[in-house]
Design a protein around this motif. Sequence first.
Motif, PDB file in Angstrom:
ATOM      1  N   GLU A 197      -2.066  -3.928  -6.116  1.00 33.32           N
ATOM      2  CA  GLU A 197      -2.127  -2.543  -5.651  1.00 33.32           C
ATOM      3  C   GLU A 197      -1.674  -1.570  -6.735  1.00 33.32           C
ATOM      4  OE1 GLU A 197      -3.342  -1.298  -2.940  1.00 33.32           O
ATOM      5  OE2 GLU A 197      -3.602  -3.063  -1.648  1.00 33.32           O
ATOM      6  N   GLU A 225       0.189  -9.213  -4.096  1.00 39.12           N
ATOM      7  CA  GLU A 225      -0.410  -8.025  -3.491  1.00 39.12           C
ATOM      8  C   GLU A 225       0.145  -6.749  -4.106  1.00 39.12           C
ATOM      9  OE1 GLU A 225      -1.869  -9.509   0.887  1.00 39.12           O
ATOM     10  OE2 GLU A 225      -0.150  -8.143   0.775  1.00 39.12           O
ATOM     11  N   THR A 240       2.296   2.388  -3.275  1.00 39.95           N
ATOM     12  CA  THR A 240       1.431   3.049  -4.255  1.00 39.95           C
ATOM     13  C   THR A 240       0.945   4.403  -3.745  1.00 39.95           C
ATOM     14  OG1 THR A 240      -0.445   1.775  -3.383  1.00 39.95           O
ATOM     15  CG2 THR A 240       0.679   0.901  -5.325  1.00 39.95           C
ATOM     16  N   ARG A 248      -4.139   1.246  -8.428  1.00 39.81           N
ATOM     17  CA  ARG A 248      -3.848   2.656  -8.173  1.00 39.81           C
ATOM     18  C   ARG A 248      -3.282   3.372  -9.393  1.00 39.81           C
ATOM     19  NH1 ARG A 248      -5.651   4.890  -3.288  1.00 39.81           N
ATOM     20  NH2 ARG A 248      -3.846   6.285  -3.298  1.00 39.81           N
ATOM     21  N   SER A 255      -4.441  -9.690  -0.159  1.00 44.41           N
ATOM     22  CA  SER A 255      -5.161  -8.534  -0.695  1.00 44.41           C
ATOM     23  C   SER A 255      -5.085  -8.522  -2.208  1.00 44.41           C
ATOM     24  CB  SER A 255      -4.567  -7.233  -0.148  1.00 44.41           C
ATOM     25  OG  SER A 255      -4.776  -7.129   1.235  1.00 44.41           O
ATOM     26  N   GLY A 290      -6.043  -5.543  -4.105  1.00 45.60           N
ATOM     27  CA  GLY A 290      -6.529  -4.173  -4.130  1.00 45.60           C
ATOM     28  C   GLY A 290      -7.210  -3.865  -2.807  1.00 45.60           C
ATOM     29  N   ARG A 291      -7.861  -2.714  -2.732  1.00 44.71           N
ATOM     30  CA  ARG A 291      -8.437  -2.271  -1.459  1.00 44.71           C
ATOM     31  C   ARG A 291      -9.768  -2.927  -1.122  1.00 44.71           C
ATOM     32  NH1 ARG A 291      -6.182  -2.111   1.901  1.00 44.71           N
ATOM     33  NH2 ARG A 291      -4.858  -3.403   0.611  1.00 44.71           N
ATOM     34  N   MET A 299       0.830  -1.197   0.000  1.00 44.70           N
ATOM     35  CA  MET A 299       0.000   0.000   0.000  1.00 44.70           C
ATOM     36  C   MET A 299       0.868   1.252   0.000  1.00 44.70           C
ATOM     37  SD  MET A 299      -2.753  -1.286   2.861  1.00 44.70           S
ATOM     38  CE  MET A 299      -3.592   0.308   2.923  1.00 44.70           C
TER      39      MET A 299
END
Length: 452
Positions: A221, A217, A114, A225, A384, A386-387, A111
């Motif tokens: 991400e 992951e 990005t 993003r 994960s 993405g979110r 995270m």
Amino acid sequence: MTEVDGQVCAQGPADRGHGQVDCVGYHAGLGSRTVGQLASGGCQQPVEEGGTMSAQHEAGTTVHRVVILGAGYAGMAAAIQLAARVKRREDVRVTLVNAQERFTERLRLPMTATGQQLAELDIPELLEGTGVRFVRGWVTAVDADAKTVRIDDDRVLHYDTLVYGLGSAADTAAVPGVEDHAYTLNSAQDAEVLADRLARLGSGTVVVAGSGLTGVESAAEIAERHPELNVVLLGRREPGAAMNPKAKAYLQAALDRLGVQVRSGVEVVKVLPDTVELVGGETVAADVVLWTSGMRVSPLAAAAGLTVDERGRVVTDDALRSVSHPEVYAVGDAAAIRQGYGVMHGTCQGGMPTGVHAALSIVRALRGKQPKPFRFGYYHTPVSLGRDDAVVQFTRPDDSPRRTHLTGRLAARYKEMVTASPWPTFGRMKKMPTSGAVWPRGGRFTRVRDAR
């Protein structure tokens, strides 16, 4: 730009070669360097220097000195748990050494890479009221026979018991060009350097080398993003290879939905300024390369004379003590811990219990009792995508996949709960140490035949 569950010199590939030293930092809270040995600052309290006695005498009391190296998931768990259990004792002093005051949430580094803004978690602030002395600095040497730790090459800590938790970092030495031309996620600083590069790229191709969980992951991400970028995920194995067929299919479909180009069954043999070279001579164009393939540990343990395995991890007995130096406990990624299913691999879910168990073992030893064997069974693999998407594979204690898994938003909420849990868990352990001493022991899967 290199760790460690940790604490490193943040340096992008383009920054090297201009009078910069090379540094190796280690995961989730590692404070170790090999080449150049760049200092990272002073200490919070005066550091003991000199002296040769096995224990220090203060006000007529023999003080047992416990030094914990590395404030990653395992090291922090050891420090908080031990401090809570010896808080009323004046004959035990706990010191935690780390290269920086900021706690590295390794689970959130994709995270950070990005550009997502995260809370800065302050280690000294969390330690307030625990009695733990925090020393900020790089660990540059350990002398297991003299029971000393050298900090920043000019300060020395003496110990009676050592907890070695210097973790692991991306292996940038195994493949030519990685050290010079690839980014890593060994620390928040490394991730921030990559985020800045991606923000300025505008268009082009990002190659994520390594199809393990960190690679998956990170690719997800970046693709989410930065939809303007072409993201290519390269690896020897298929993404999600260890999951059951349905969970793996969901993961691969999610990567496809995000536009990630997946190429499995390939191996990178060289990284160049604008390409990566594969086995067989094929090249893949790359404006940015993120290296997530393979990990290495600090060479300090081997240099100290501790018995290590072929990967440099400290070989432990069933109580997590070094088999060659029983006054040294090894935790987290830095340790080769054998269970019935084999040697544990590095994860947060396993790292924190090793730190807690080391603390409990030290308390037992201080009371003249024998430490108990450590047992741990895996229970999940959350990833994960993405979110707002994720897949959670529930596992047997030996980490093999069960039929049960979660996907979608529910899985994303589950993953966020897991990712956010360590810091408040540390906080709870300050007042209720037993709250951190519960984890799955794994039943028959973790029994070692020659265990006591």
